[in-house]
Design an enzyme around this catalytic site. Structure first.
Site, mmCIF file in Angstrom:
data_model
loop_
_atom_site.group_PDB
_atom_site.id
_atom_site.type_symbol
_atom_site.label_atom_id
_atom_site.label_comp_id
_atom_site.label_asym_id
_atom_site.label_seq_id
_atom_site.Cartn_x
_atom_site.Cartn_y
_atom_site.Cartn_z
ATOM 1 N N LYS A 192 37.467 71.484 47.064
ATOM 2 C CA LYS A 192 38.826 70.931 47.149
ATOM 3 C C LYS A 192 38.856 69.563 46.471
ATOM 4 O O LYS A 192 38.425 68.570 47.028
ATOM 5 C CB LYS A 192 39.297 70.775 48.591
ATOM 6 C CG LYS A 192 40.814 70.494 48.667
ATOM 7 C CD LYS A 192 41.242 69.792 49.931
ATOM 8 C CE LYS A 192 41.088 68.300 49.858
ATOM 9 N NZ LYS A 192 41.992 67.647 48.856
ATOM 10 N N GLU A 267 29.796 61.068 53.358
ATOM 11 C CA GLU A 267 29.566 59.841 52.578
ATOM 12 C C GLU A 267 30.877 59.082 52.626
ATOM 13 O O GLU A 267 31.850 59.452 51.988
ATOM 14 C CB GLU A 267 29.157 60.207 51.146
ATOM 15 C CG GLU A 267 28.475 59.061 50.413
ATOM 16 C CD GLU A 267 29.434 58.259 49.579
ATOM 17 O OE1 GLU A 267 29.930 57.229 50.101
ATOM 18 O OE2 GLU A 267 29.702 58.636 48.439
ATOM 19 N N CYS A 301 32.902 53.162 46.688
ATOM 20 C CA CYS A 301 32.473 52.967 48.071
ATOM 21 C C CYS A 301 31.295 52.021 48.170
ATOM 22 O O CYS A 301 31.139 51.299 49.163
ATOM 23 C CB CYS A 301 32.139 54.309 48.718
ATOM 24 S SG CYS A 301 30.957 55.291 47.783
ATOM 25 N N GLU A 398 37.126 47.530 54.676
ATOM 26 C CA GLU A 398 37.029 48.008 53.299
ATOM 27 C C GLU A 398 38.399 47.942 52.641
ATOM 28 O O GLU A 398 39.369 48.517 53.130
ATOM 29 C CB GLU A 398 36.503 49.442 53.257
ATOM 30 C CG GLU A 398 36.304 49.947 51.839
ATOM 31 C CD GLU A 398 35.801 51.381 51.784
ATOM 32 O OE1 GLU A 398 34.941 51.667 50.930
ATOM 33 O OE2 GLU A 398 36.268 52.203 52.592
#
Length: 499
Positions: A192, A267, A301, A398
């Protein structure tokens, strides 16, 4: 001032944009039956294509096709043949490198020189690396202390159907980094892509169809995470889910998959520290720190978003990074001279600007950037904030944008305090250390709460190096032997041969 005097390269509209994207299910291209979705060029905000995303019913058909393929030709195919198919896919991708580079730049806004020279070649390398693993997933014999005479050994078998959910920040590389090890291990997959960036995955599917992969081995179902992603996570025939994305969604997937006890690899986010000591090669450290946070407009990330620099060199380092930020040229991925592209969406731009505003309200100061330029597209200036403190949202959370927050330390021998500040985060994905004192580097590396530590570099991403996080940055590894073995089940066999 940033330069906005750029010229768009003269490139024909890629073939894939001439008709709406479709889903690849059981070897056929079919229309989705879910939500109608637009694909934007983030450099302009304009719609460049549309498609109908996958519904839960579409995902069900894809998963069932993958399950059938798992029991069919794919299960009896020799590992060397699987490996050759992956290698042929790498060759095909290399043959179409320029096309894929342009598609990725159009869909994400990344500078073409980055997609052309780094990202597409990286995807090719990942395919070839994992092609080699198809013939090397071996068990081993074991000595046991049971009475009598025994032959005992372990063997690895494919887990089954793997649901692969990839993000929008590195669409092709992330897709291939999950697809290649799963296929090498003998799994079948339902991929996906993110609804914002499905283009290169769809084009990759066209290559797959041309190369002789059995129908149903690779299924591609772009769509909303709340629809297609949820359907993958809850489907009873999916044996493993591998997800890259936000920590919040990762936590949701933990809850969603708990009832079925699916294997899960996550992750997730990061707020990675960069430690620069006075004895470091400062020119290299400055260049690297700037690249780490401003590459891909900070939408990485593992970006080094928290800088801790020794006080005696702090002015030089912070000024140097700020100068590099101001020298970057914002523009579209296909504009000549672009060195930093836009953020992926208007929503992401507003998120980044909100964090910058909160940081300034809480006492941080601007050394560079801090605003959105007056031009079309989803741009934010590369930003450096000084006078940061642990309680600030820009330090703790973040941002996923081109925003660096800086702090200083005095005594380079106070490693407990320095490492403690670096580890003062819910995240634990990556960390970066700059020093010529390798004994110090080794001591720090042992104590940093991060899945990946890099010394005197911001890179080190290689298909043979395991990558993954700890704490709120997730669990499980991609790349390396560990990345392939994550798609296998280990079975132990004990045979009493003395009876």
């Amino acid at each position: 001032m940033m330069s906005h005097e750029t010229t768009t390269l003269t490139i024909p509209k890629p073939q894939i944009f001439t008709q709406p994207l479709k889903l690849l299910i059981d070897g056929d291209w079919v229309d989705g039956s879910g939500d109608a979705l637009d694909i934007h060029d983030p450099s302009t905000g304009q719609v460049i294509s549309t498609f109908t995303g996958a519904s839960a019913d579409d995902v069900d058909r894809a998963v069932r096709a993958a399950s059938r393929a798992l029991e069919g030709e794919w299960s009896t195919m020799p590992p060397s043949v699987r490996g050759r198919l992956l290698w042929r896919l790498a060759d095909a991708l290399e043959e179409h490198l320029e096309e894929f580079a342009q598609l990725e730049s159009l869909n994400t806004g990344k500078p073409l020189r980055v997609t052309r020279s780094f990202e597409i070649p990286q995807a090719i390398d990942i395919l070839r690396y994992n092609a080699g693993w198809a013939t090397k997933l071996n068990g081993e014999t074991r000595d046991v202390s049971l009475p009598g005479e025994w032959h005992t050994y372990t063997m690895r078998r494919p887990l089954g159907v793997a649901g692969l959910i990839v993000p929008w920040n590195n669409p092709l590389v992330m897709a291939v980094a999950k697809l290649a090890p799963a296929l090498a291990a003998g799994c079948t997959v339902v991929l996906k892509p993110a609804e914002l960036t499905p283009v290169t995955a769809a084009r990759l599917g066209e290559l797959v169809c041309d190369l002789g992969f059995p129908a149903g081995v690779i299924n591609i179902v772009p769509g909303l995470g709340t629809v297609a992603g949820e359907a993958i996570a809850t489907h009873p025939l999916v044996d493993k889910v591998s997800f890259t994305g936000s920590t919040a969604v990762g936590q949701h997937l933990q809850r969603t998959t708990a009832a079925s006890l699916k294997r899960l690899s996550l992750e997730l986010g990061g707020k990675s520290p960069v430690l620069i000591f006075a004895d470091a090669d400062l020119d290299r450290a400055i260049d690297s720190a700037a690249l780490s946070i401003f590459s891909n407009s900070g939408q990485i990330c593992a970006a080094g978003s928290r800088l801790y620099v020794q006080s005696s060199v702090a002015d030089r380092v912070i000024d140097g990074i700020s100068e590099r930020a101001k020298a970057l040229s914002l523009g579209g991925g296909l504009e000549e001279g672009t060195t930093m592209g836009p953020l992926i969406s208007a929503r992401q731009r507003e998120r980044v600007l909100r964090y910058i505003g909160e940081g300034l309200e809480q006492g941080a100061e601007l050394a560079a950037g801090g605003f959105a330029p007056d031009r079309p597209g989803f741009f934010v200036q590369p930003t450096v904030l000084t006078n940061a403190a642990p309680g600030m949202s820009v330090v703790a959370e973040e941002i996923f944008g081109p925003v660096l927050v800086t702090q200083t330390f005095d005594d380079p021998e106070e490693l407990d305090a320095i490492v403690g500040r670096a580890n003062n985060s819910v995240y634990g994905l990556s960390a970066y250390v700059w020093t010529r004192d390798l004994a110090r580097a080794h001591r720090i590396a042992r104590r940093l709460a991060a899945g990946n530590v890099r010394v005197n570099t911001h890179s080190g991403m290689d298909p043979n190096m395991p990558f993954g996080g700890v704490k709120a940055s997730g669990y499980g590894k991609e790349n390396g032997r560990e990345g392939v073995e994550a798609y296998t089940e280990l079975t132990s066999v004990a045979m009493n041969i003395g009876a």
